[in-house]
Design an enzyme around this catalytic site. Sequence first.
Site, short mmCIF file in Angstrom:
data_model
loop_
_atom_site.label_atom_id
_atom_site.label_comp_id
_atom_site.label_asym_id
_atom_site.label_seq_id
_atom_site.Cartn_x
_atom_site.Cartn_y
_atom_site.Cartn_z
N ASP A 39 0.82 -1.21 0.00
CA ASP A 39 0.00 0.00 0.00
C ASP A 39 0.86 1.26 0.00
OD1 ASP A 39 -2.11 -1.77 0.05
OD2 ASP A 39 -2.41 -1.64 2.20
N ASP A 96 -7.18 -5.58 -4.73
CA ASP A 96 -8.11 -5.47 -3.60
C ASP A 96 -9.15 -4.38 -3.90
OD1 ASP A 96 -9.27 -5.45 -1.09
OD2 ASP A 96 -7.46 -4.81 -0.02
N LYS A 98 -12.51 -4.55 -3.83
CA LYS A 98 -13.72 -4.58 -2.99
C LYS A 98 -14.94 -4.05 -3.74
CE LYS A 98 -11.43 -4.28 1.53
NZ LYS A 98 -10.06 -3.85 1.21
N ALA A 100 -18.67 -3.58 -4.86
CA ALA A 100 -19.82 -3.58 -3.95
C ALA A 100 -21.09 -3.06 -4.62
CB ALA A 100 -19.51 -2.72 -2.72
N THR A 105 -23.12 -2.93 -13.02
CA THR A 105 -22.12 -1.88 -12.77
C THR A 105 -20.74 -2.47 -12.54
OG1 THR A 105 -23.83 -0.43 -11.86
CG2 THR A 105 -21.55 0.10 -11.28
O1 S5P Z 1 -10.97 -6.84 6.46
C1 S5P Z 1 -10.07 -6.37 5.80
C2 S5P Z 1 -9.95 -6.62 4.42
C3 S5P Z 1 -8.85 -6.13 3.74
S1 S5P Z 1 -8.65 -6.65 2.11
N1 S5P Z 1 -9.09 -5.62 6.41
C4 S5P Z 1 -8.02 -5.10 5.72
O2 S5P Z 1 -7.17 -4.46 6.35
N2 S5P Z 1 -7.91 -5.32 4.35
C5 S5P Z 1 -6.77 -4.75 3.57
O3 S5P Z 1 -5.58 -5.37 4.03
C6 S5P Z 1 -6.57 -3.24 3.70
O4 S5P Z 1 -7.25 -2.55 2.67
C7 S5P Z 1 -5.07 -3.10 3.58
O5 S5P Z 1 -4.69 -2.99 2.22
C8 S5P Z 1 -4.51 -4.41 4.12
C9 S5P Z 1 -4.04 -4.37 5.56
O6 S5P Z 1 -2.95 -3.51 5.70
P1 S5P Z 1 -2.10 -3.38 7.07
O7 S5P Z 1 -1.10 -2.30 6.74
O8 S5P Z 1 -3.04 -3.01 8.17
O9 S5P Z 1 -1.44 -4.73 7.28
#
Ligand code: S5P
Length: 270
Positions: A39, A96, A98, A100, A105
């Site tokens: 990220d 990722d 998501k 919805a 669409t």
């Molecule tokens: O429930 C979720 C689903 C996802 S895909 N919780 C999350 O944190 N994520 C993703 O996982 C979030 O968008 C981010 O890209 C990653 C977690 O990042 P971290 O830096 O907290 O490990």
Amino acid sequence: MSQTKKSYSERSKTHPAAIGRRLLAIMAAKQSNLCISVDLTSPSQILALIDELGPKVCLVKTHIDIITFTTPDSITAFTTSLQSLATHHNFLIFEDRKFADIGSTVQHQYRGGIYRIASWAHITNAHAIPGEGIIQGLRAVAHEHPDVDRGLLMLGEMSSKGSLGGGEYLAKTVAMARGYADFVVGFIAQGAVERAGEGEDFVVMTPGVKLERGGDGLGQQYNTPDDVVGERGSDVIIVGRGIIKAQDPVEEAEKYRRAGWEAYERRLAN
Ligand code: S5P
């Protein structure tokens, strides 16, 4: 036999989705159940980091819409380089996104726009909230690419505080996905989902993972690789800041790879 007791290698021969079989085979071959979530916002930094971490991971997760692109061409250059890295290091790409929205669409969002996600991402994900039309819409786009394997993860439970997922929502999400076993590879959840009958296999991926439990002040909640893979029966750990913000991301990724793999081996042995 419970699915959490089967090896990735065994499951790679029987998973109903082609992309599921491929992912499980990569996990077994690389001894890695680590998905890195890169990220960052600079395309060149992202690609450089992926090149370094590639040997340690089975999956690279992107958020294409947080990256700072200057021109449409730079998006294509990025996704082309990402695909080359995936081939070179033998990992799959998970956007990722998501999704919805209603089926019609999400078809446009998956196929088109400036990111053309279906053309480069092996796996993407979707919320169950709109109902099963979202799976049907995405699957129809995936079938437009018959030469490549595509798969979907359904979000059934989130890692963040106050999430409306889990419990009955997760159970309904699993029920919704059951008719699409050739496309829905598995789920995003905090642990193994209710496993069912013969021929089914859900790859469960869990975000909110760090080597130490805690949070980020914005609702994210962290558990350890042992909690999620060893205790709760998840298959893949998704790690972002735990690795990318470390002083030495490669060394840190190796710690996570080992922790995730050892938790899996203990689970099989116990
Ligand atoms: O429930 C979720 C689903 C996802 S895909 N919780 C999350 O944190 N994520 C993703 O996982 C979030 O968008 C981010 O890209 C990653 C977690 O990042 P971290 O830096 O907290 O490990």
